[in-house]
Design a protein around this motif. Structure first.
Motif, PDB file in Angstrom:
ATOM      1  N   ILE A  85       7.797  -6.833  -5.169  1.00 23.73           N
ATOM      2  CA  ILE A  85       6.556  -7.520  -5.580  1.00 23.73           C
ATOM      3  C   ILE A  85       5.386  -6.776  -4.794  1.00 23.73           C
ATOM      4  CG2 ILE A  85       4.956  -9.391  -5.660  1.00 23.73           C
ATOM      5  CD1 ILE A  85       7.499  -9.430  -7.300  1.00 23.73           C
ATOM      6  N   LYS A  86       5.698  -6.632  -3.382  1.00 26.09           N
ATOM      7  CA  LYS A  86       4.545  -5.765  -2.513  1.00 26.09           C
ATOM      8  C   LYS A  86       4.376  -4.452  -3.177  1.00 26.09           C
ATOM      9  CE  LYS A  86       3.815  -7.483   1.945  1.00 26.09           C
ATOM     10  NZ  LYS A  86       3.937  -7.236   3.301  1.00 26.09           N
ATOM     11  N   ARG A  87       5.843  -3.706  -3.555  1.00 25.29           N
ATOM     12  CA  ARG A  87       5.752  -2.203  -3.864  1.00 25.29           C
ATOM     13  C   ARG A  87       4.991  -2.043  -5.120  1.00 25.29           C
ATOM     14  NH1 ARG A  87      10.943  -1.522  -2.687  1.00 25.29           N
ATOM     15  NH2 ARG A  87      11.428  -1.937  -4.635  1.00 25.29           N
ATOM     16  N   ALA A  88       5.152  -3.029  -6.149  1.00 19.65           N
ATOM     17  CA  ALA A  88       4.455  -3.202  -7.303  1.00 19.65           C
ATOM     18  C   ALA A  88       2.979  -3.125  -7.021  1.00 19.65           C
ATOM     19  CB  ALA A  88       4.830  -4.268  -8.267  1.00 19.65           C
ATOM     20  N   PHE A  89       2.432  -4.143  -6.307  1.00 18.24           N
ATOM     21  CA  PHE A  89       1.015  -3.994  -5.916  1.00 18.24           C
ATOM     22  C   PHE A  89       0.502  -3.075  -5.336  1.00 18.24           C
ATOM     23  CE2 PHE A  89       1.876  -8.512  -7.462  1.00 18.24           C
ATOM     24  CZ  PHE A  89       0.821  -8.561  -8.411  1.00 18.24           C
ATOM     25  N   LEU A  90       1.212  -2.697  -4.022  1.00 21.41           N
ATOM     26  CA  LEU A  90       0.470  -1.634  -3.212  1.00 21.41           C
ATOM     27  C   LEU A  90       0.822  -0.140  -3.611  1.00 21.41           C
ATOM     28  CD1 LEU A  90       1.244  -3.509   0.034  1.00 21.41           C
ATOM     29  CD2 LEU A  90      -1.079  -3.305  -1.082  1.00 21.41           C
ATOM     30  N   GLY A  91       2.008  -0.077  -4.281  1.00 19.10           N
ATOM     31  CA  GLY A  91       2.577   1.205  -4.591  1.00 19.10           C
ATOM     32  C   GLY A  91       3.347   1.742  -3.371  1.00 19.10           C
ATOM     33  N   SER A  92       4.261   2.806  -3.732  1.00 13.73           N
ATOM     34  CA  SER A  92       5.110   3.248  -2.407  1.00 13.73           C
ATOM     35  C   SER A  92       4.570   4.768  -2.356  1.00 13.73           C
ATOM     36  CB  SER A  92       6.403   3.066  -2.878  1.00 13.73           C
ATOM     37  OG  SER A  92       7.350   3.628  -1.927  1.00 13.73           O
ATOM     38  N   VAL A  93       4.163   4.975  -1.221  1.00 12.35           N
ATOM     39  CA  VAL A  93       3.860   6.403  -0.912  1.00 12.35           C
ATOM     40  C   VAL A  93       5.186   7.217  -0.947  1.00 12.35           C
ATOM     41  CG1 VAL A  93       3.176   7.937   1.119  1.00 12.35           C
ATOM     42  CG2 VAL A  93       1.637   5.809   0.494  1.00 12.35           C
ATOM     43  N   SER A  94       6.180   6.717  -0.289  1.00  8.98           N
ATOM     44  CA  SER A  94       7.497   7.564  -0.180  1.00  8.98           C
ATOM     45  C   SER A  94       8.144   7.672  -1.257  1.00  8.98           C
ATOM     46  CB  SER A  94       8.345   6.857   0.851  1.00  8.98           C
ATOM     47  OG  SER A  94       8.613   5.394   0.457  1.00  8.98           O
TER      48      SER A  94
ATOM     49  N   ILE B 180      13.153  10.319   3.624  1.00  9.71           N
ATOM     50  CA  ILE B 180      12.585   9.113   3.822  1.00  9.71           C
ATOM     51  C   ILE B 180      13.285   8.452   4.891  1.00  9.71           C
ATOM     52  CG2 ILE B 180      11.794   6.778   2.804  1.00  9.71           C
ATOM     53  CD1 ILE B 180      11.670   8.414   0.181  1.00  9.71           C
ATOM     54  N   VAL B 181      12.644   7.708   5.883  1.00  8.71           N
ATOM     55  CA  VAL B 181      13.422   7.429   7.213  1.00  8.71           C
ATOM     56  C   VAL B 181      12.869   6.152   7.241  1.00  8.71           C
ATOM     57  CG1 VAL B 181      13.880   7.682   9.806  1.00  8.71           C
ATOM     58  CG2 VAL B 181      13.283   9.595   8.389  1.00  8.71           C
ATOM     59  N   LYS B 182      14.074   5.108   7.321  1.00 12.55           N
ATOM     60  CA  LYS B 182      13.779   3.647   7.564  1.00 12.55           C
ATOM     61  C   LYS B 182      14.107   3.257   8.695  1.00 12.55           C
ATOM     62  CE  LYS B 182      14.096  -0.782   5.079  1.00 12.55           C
ATOM     63  NZ  LYS B 182      14.903  -1.666   3.971  1.00 12.55           N
ATOM     64  N   ARG B 183      13.206   2.539   9.488  1.00 18.77           N
ATOM     65  CA  ARG B 183      13.287   1.914  10.643  1.00 18.77           C
ATOM     66  C   ARG B 183      14.117   0.515  10.790  1.00 18.77           C
ATOM     67  NH1 ARG B 183      10.921  -1.486  14.843  1.00 18.77           N
ATOM     68  NH2 ARG B 183       9.213  -2.295  13.220  1.00 18.77           N
ATOM     69  N   PRO B 184      15.262   0.584  11.568  1.00 24.88           N
ATOM     70  CA  PRO B 184      16.119  -0.540  11.480  1.00 24.88           C
ATOM     71  C   PRO B 184      15.389  -1.719  12.052  1.00 24.88           C
ATOM     72  CG  PRO B 184      17.549   1.020  12.236  1.00 24.88           C
ATOM     73  CD  PRO B 184      16.140   1.758  12.053  1.00 24.88           C
ATOM     74  N   LYS B 185      15.556  -2.998  11.770  1.00 25.34           N
ATOM     75  CA  LYS B 185      14.695  -4.011  12.415  1.00 25.34           C
ATOM     76  C   LYS B 185      14.884  -4.095  13.655  1.00 25.34           C
ATOM     77  CE  LYS B 185      14.668  -6.391   8.130  1.00 25.34           C
ATOM     78  NZ  LYS B 185      13.521  -7.160   7.390  1.00 25.34           N
ATOM     79  N   ASN B 186      15.726  -3.737  14.341  1.00 22.27           N
ATOM     80  CA  ASN B 186      16.243  -3.886  15.755  1.00 22.27           C
ATOM     81  C   ASN B 186      16.107  -2.854  16.657  1.00 22.27           C
ATOM     82  OD1 ASN B 186      18.448  -2.526  14.871  1.00 22.27           O
ATOM     83  ND2 ASN B 186      19.910  -3.794  15.742  1.00 22.27           N
ATOM     84  N   VAL B 187      15.316  -1.792  16.141  1.00 20.80           N
ATOM     85  CA  VAL B 187      15.060  -0.522  16.948  1.00 20.80           C
ATOM     86  C   VAL B 187      13.616  -0.364  17.187  1.00 20.80           C
ATOM     87  CG1 VAL B 187      15.354   1.955  16.978  1.00 20.80           C
ATOM     88  CG2 VAL B 187      17.337   0.466  15.873  1.00 20.80           C
ATOM     89  N   ALA B 188      13.389   0.259  18.411  1.00 23.02           N
ATOM     90  CA  ALA B 188      11.949   0.312  19.006  1.00 23.02           C
ATOM     91  C   ALA B 188      11.450   1.630  18.136  1.00 23.02           C
ATOM     92  CB  ALA B 188      11.924   0.503  20.405  1.00 23.02           C
TER      93      ALA B 188
END
Length: 166
Positions: free
Chosen positions: A131-140, A153-161
């Protein structure tokens, strides 16, 4: 054996995802022995939102307010670029260039990648849902579809600083 010189564009912004993507790139793409890479750090200042007196919002800004907003946007850009450069300070044979451009990040990243003839573009992923991607668009996603070079495209794991260099 000589290592091929590469030019890698890394788009940076204020988010933790961006810092993580840059760190990941430094540790996994650039950190090769005898690397003579050029790293291009790109920050894109979004365009001003244009308000009309006719659209019912009632927003009319004086020149002082617009000047103040521009100064703030430039200060943010400088801060982000300096933070990114600090992450790169341990690199020995890597040349670091910085660029600040104004425009829609999707188009600016693709245009700068083409104009500077980079070998690769590295972007973060904010991990927006459908939903957010549909409204905001995805730069990547836009860059992956429109850049004429490989896009990582690098996705940060939720538990990594974000600034972890491990």
């Amino acid at each position: 054996m000589a290592t091929k010189e590469r030019k890698i564009l890394v788009a940076v912004d204020e988010g933790e995802e961006s810092a993580y993507a840059l760190s990941w790139c430094l540790n996994n793409v650039v950190a090769e022995i005898n690397s003579k890479d050029t790293l291009v750090l790109l920050y894109v200042i979004p365009p001003h939102v244009v308000y009309s007196a006719l659209d019912g919002t009632g927003y009319l800004f004086s020149q002082d307010i617009i000047t103040s907003m521009d100064k703030y946007r430039k200060d943010v850009a400088e801060t982000v670029i300096e933070k990114a450069k600090k992450l790169c300070k341990h690199l020995q044979d890597v040349k670091v260039e910085t660029r600040v451009e104004v425009g829609d990040p999707r188009d600016v990243i693709c245009n700068v990648a083409e104009k500077t003839s980079v070998d690769m573009v590295v972007l973060d992923s904010h991990g927006y849902g459908l939903i957010k991607r549909a409204f905001l668009g995805s730069v990547s996603n836009h860059c992956a579809q429109n850049c004429k070079c490989p896009v990582l495209i690098v996705k940060r794991p939720k538990n990594v600083a974000a600034t972890s260099t491990t």
